[in-house]
Motif scaffolding. Structure first.
Motif, mmCIF file in Angstrom:
data_model
loop_
_atom_site.group_PDB
_atom_site.id
_atom_site.type_symbol
_atom_site.label_atom_id
_atom_site.label_comp_id
_atom_site.label_asym_id
_atom_site.label_seq_id
_atom_site.Cartn_x
_atom_site.Cartn_y
_atom_site.Cartn_z
ATOM 1 N N SER A 1 -4.396 9.388 9.829
ATOM 2 C CA SER A 1 -5.026 9.740 8.564
ATOM 3 C C SER A 1 -4.265 9.084 7.415
ATOM 4 C CB SER A 1 -5.024 11.260 8.387
ATOM 5 O OG SER A 1 -3.684 11.741 8.254
ATOM 6 N N ALA A 2 -4.798 9.212 6.198
ATOM 7 C CA ALA A 2 -4.103 8.653 5.039
ATOM 8 C C ALA A 2 -2.715 9.271 4.892
ATOM 9 C CB ALA A 2 -4.940 8.882 3.772
ATOM 10 N N LEU A 3 -2.625 10.595 5.082
ATOM 11 C CA LEU A 3 -1.327 11.263 5.002
ATOM 12 C C LEU A 3 -0.409 10.807 6.134
ATOM 13 C CD1 LEU A 3 -2.107 14.993 4.031
ATOM 14 C CD2 LEU A 3 -0.753 13.340 2.724
ATOM 15 N N GLY A 4 -0.992 10.605 7.299
ATOM 16 C CA GLY A 4 -0.203 10.160 8.434
ATOM 17 C C GLY A 4 0.355 8.760 8.245
ATOM 18 N N LYS A 5 -0.446 7.876 7.659
ATOM 19 C CA LYS A 5 0.038 6.514 7.386
ATOM 20 C C LYS A 5 1.131 6.533 6.326
ATOM 21 C CE LYS A 5 -4.329 4.357 8.735
ATOM 22 N NZ LYS A 5 -5.541 3.645 8.260
ATOM 23 N N GLU A 6 0.969 7.419 5.339
ATOM 24 C CA GLU A 6 2.023 7.588 4.331
ATOM 25 C C GLU A 6 3.314 8.077 5.000
ATOM 26 O OE1 GLU A 6 3.119 10.664 0.685
ATOM 27 O OE2 GLU A 6 1.010 10.354 1.215
ATOM 28 N N ALA A 7 3.165 9.039 5.910
ATOM 29 C CA ALA A 7 4.335 9.581 6.594
ATOM 30 C C ALA A 7 5.042 8.510 7.414
ATOM 31 C CB ALA A 7 3.920 10.743 7.491
ATOM 32 N N TYR A 8 4.272 7.650 8.059
ATOM 33 C CA TYR A 8 4.867 6.607 8.895
ATOM 34 C C TYR A 8 5.723 5.663 8.057
ATOM 35 C CZ TYR A 8 5.240 2.918 12.396
ATOM 36 O OH TYR A 8 5.721 1.986 13.286
ATOM 37 N N GLN A 9 5.230 5.290 6.900
ATOM 38 C CA GLN A 9 5.996 4.399 6.023
ATOM 39 C C GLN A 9 7.243 5.105 5.484
ATOM 40 O OE1 GLN A 9 5.503 1.125 5.669
ATOM 41 N NE2 GLN A 9 3.870 1.432 7.180
ATOM 42 N N LEU A 10 7.101 6.373 5.135
ATOM 43 C CA LEU A 10 8.262 7.134 4.676
ATOM 44 C C LEU A 10 9.316 7.232 5.775
ATOM 45 C CD1 LEU A 10 6.516 10.078 2.767
ATOM 46 C CD2 LEU A 10 7.912 8.276 1.736
ATOM 47 N N ALA A 11 8.855 7.469 6.994
ATOM 48 C CA ALA A 11 9.777 7.619 8.115
ATOM 49 C C ALA A 11 10.535 6.323 8.395
ATOM 50 C CB ALA A 11 9.017 8.060 9.360
#
Length: 526
Positions: free
Chosen positions: A385-395
């Motif tokens: 999801s959009a939030l999941g893709k954001e999380a991946y980059q943050l991680a």
């Protein structure tokens, strides 16, 4: 919500003689009051015990934040009861990608789904614990009194929420030390005021919760079953609950492991009563079980073969009240915690008047919801999801700010900071079946909570006669009890005391039995 309470410099100075005396008093108190663990290589039956890991002094904790955490517990009880009763929500969250890439959660969800239409006991019992860390918010600067400090929730435990009995003993020990040594030898005004040592009785209140389930079952001759692990070292914490049930409520307890229950447990076909014959008295009638209390069943190692899963399903289909049910165990998953942070989800569970009353008579307000949200830290899915893709980059790019959490209980499973990017890269290399979600979807990403620095205490590892002075982090757990799901009895919803576990700041993970964390008690400061 944050407070400007300045935590005092800690611990106050002790002379070598005072220090030695406190070591002696605390260890003898622990041994004589059952504030104990079994040694690592204990024999059966046990012939010795060691003091549980303890703190020599209680650890300062802001009074206002302690009271906030305690006041929120009935709301959390209601929230997780309502989640448990919402099968569509559990199917959507836990029956989605998590069940496909997390073998343990998948087995739990699929097992529950396979039998849930045949369940005969609507009542469910939860002995919960909501865990918090103090959080120092650097973005708001500091006040004249001290740093801005709030509390942030680490997780919500719906199964085997332990240390209630030992937590009560820890608080009693610190009060004893204060009284026996003139307020810890008058080394601090905080230690001289007994009102700063909160009354705390989780042993009594958790046992009373189990007794509420037993009474609701309605058979005065029935027993409570503790499902326990093989080789349990934390047996005294469980035994104190057993003794309290028998001595204060006249309710007998039977203890069995999964392996024992696989050959003993029987369901009477017409009544669905769970019956347990006595291996020691086979000529006597089998005991009927009113409540099944799990101090096991929360980790994959508790199910080494399919036999343990078969036994869990058998117990679930019986008339006994489960603590927790499989649905309630699923509700405690980290993925549920993350989804609750999504817009509108929490409000739907707590403010929707169509939701079942679970002990608060639908009196939860928007202010309650806002107070609860203030205890949350950032949580993200690890999906596409959009939030999941954001999380991946943050991680990958800001990993020092985060912890990666799987759907596990019991500690020792998380991935921290700089270890996150290489771990995610390794997950991407693992083979997937066609159509199977990515392995990272079994995890959630959580912003790291930043406890205040420069707080120290003396920690005593179980079985040792010396203390280690350490920079410490303390985790506050608040216990709750909820009996819900039935239409013919009054729902029960109550707080049930607190637990403080304190560890050296150098360790990301905790663990009382392995000596990383000590069982502590809070010293309330204004």
């Amino acid at each position: 919500m944050s407070v400007s309470t300045a935590l005092p410099e800690w611990p106050p100075a002790l002379t070598p003689e005072q220090h030695s005396r406190l070591i002696l008093l605390s260890s003898t108190y622990a041994l004589s009051h059952g504030f104990t663990l079994l040694p690592p290589s204990s024999r059966q039956p046990p012939t010795s015990a060691i003091p549980a890991p303890l703190s020599l002094l209680p650890t300062p904790f802001p009074r206002e934040l302690y009271e906030l955490a305690v006041s929120l517990q009935p709301i959390y009880n209601a929230l997780y009861a309502r989640i448990t009763l919402d099968w569509d929500f559990l199917d959507r969250v836990m029956g989605g990608s998590v069940s496909k890439v997390d073998e343990f959660q998948g087995e739990l969800w699929r097992g529950w789904k396979s039998i849930r239409d045949d369940l005969v006991q609507p009542l469910q019992l939860g002995l919960f614990r909501s865990d918090y860390l103090l959080h120092q918010d650097q973005s708001q600067g500091t006040s004249e009194k001290g740093d801005n400090i709030g509390i942030k929730q680490v997780e919500f435990n719906t199964i085997a929420a332990s240390f209630g009995a030992l937590s009560q003993r820890a608080g009693e020990m610190h009060r004893y030390l204060a009284k026996a040594t003139n307020g810890y030898y008058s080394i601090s005004p905080h230690l001289s005021e007994i009102s700063n040592f909160p009354q705390n009785e989780p042993l009594k209140k958790l046992a009373a919760g189990l007794a509420e389930g037993w009474k609701a079952y309605g058979n005065e001759k029935a027993v409570v079953l503790f499902v326990v692990q093989d080789g349990e070292r934390n047996v005294f914490d469980q035994k104190w609950l057993e003794y309290e049930l028998l001595e204060s409520h006249d309710i007998p307890v039977i203890r069995h492991t999964f392996s024992e229950l696989s050959s003993l447990a029987q369901i009477e076909p017409s009544t669905k009563n769970l019956l347990l014959p006595s291996p020691l008295e086979p000529s006597l009638p089998s005991k009927e079980v009113a409540v099944i209390y799990y101090r096991s069943a929360y980790t994959p190692t508790d199910y080494p073969t399919s036999s343990e899963w078969d036994t869990r399903l058998l117990l679930e289909k019986s008339k006994a009240i489960k603590c927790p049910s499989m649905a309630l165990q699923l509700a405690g998953a980290k993925k549920i915690q993350q989804v609750l942070c999504e817009p509108g989800v929490l409000e739907d569970f707590l403010l929707n008047k169509k939701r079942p009353d679970v002990g608060l008579e639908n009196k939860i307000t928007q202010e309650d919801v806002d107070r609860l949200r203030l205890t949350w830290i950032g949580l993200w899915p690890m999906d596409n999801s959009a939030l999941g893709k954001e999380a991946y980059q943050l991680a990958l790019n800001e990993s020092e700010r985060f912890v990666l959490k799987p759907q596990r209980e019991g500690g020792g499973n998380n991935i921290y900071r700089e270890n996150i990017p290489p771990y995610l890269k390794e997950l991407e290399k693992e083979k997937r079946e066609q159509g199977e979600p990515e392995k990272k979807e079994a995890f959630i990403l959580m912003e790291l909570i930043e406890p205040p620095k420069n707080v120290q205490n003396w920690l005593v590892k179980g079985g040792e006669n010396k203390a280690r002075k350490a920079d410490v982090v303390s985790e506050l757990g608040v216990y709750g009890v909820s009996l819900f799901g039935g239409s013919e009895i009054q729902t029960f919803n109550s707080t049930a005391g607190t637990l403080l576990r304190t560890k050296g700041r150098e360790s990301d993970e905790g663990g009382v039995a392995i000596g990383i964390s000590s069982i502590d008690s809070p010293l309330l400061v204004d």
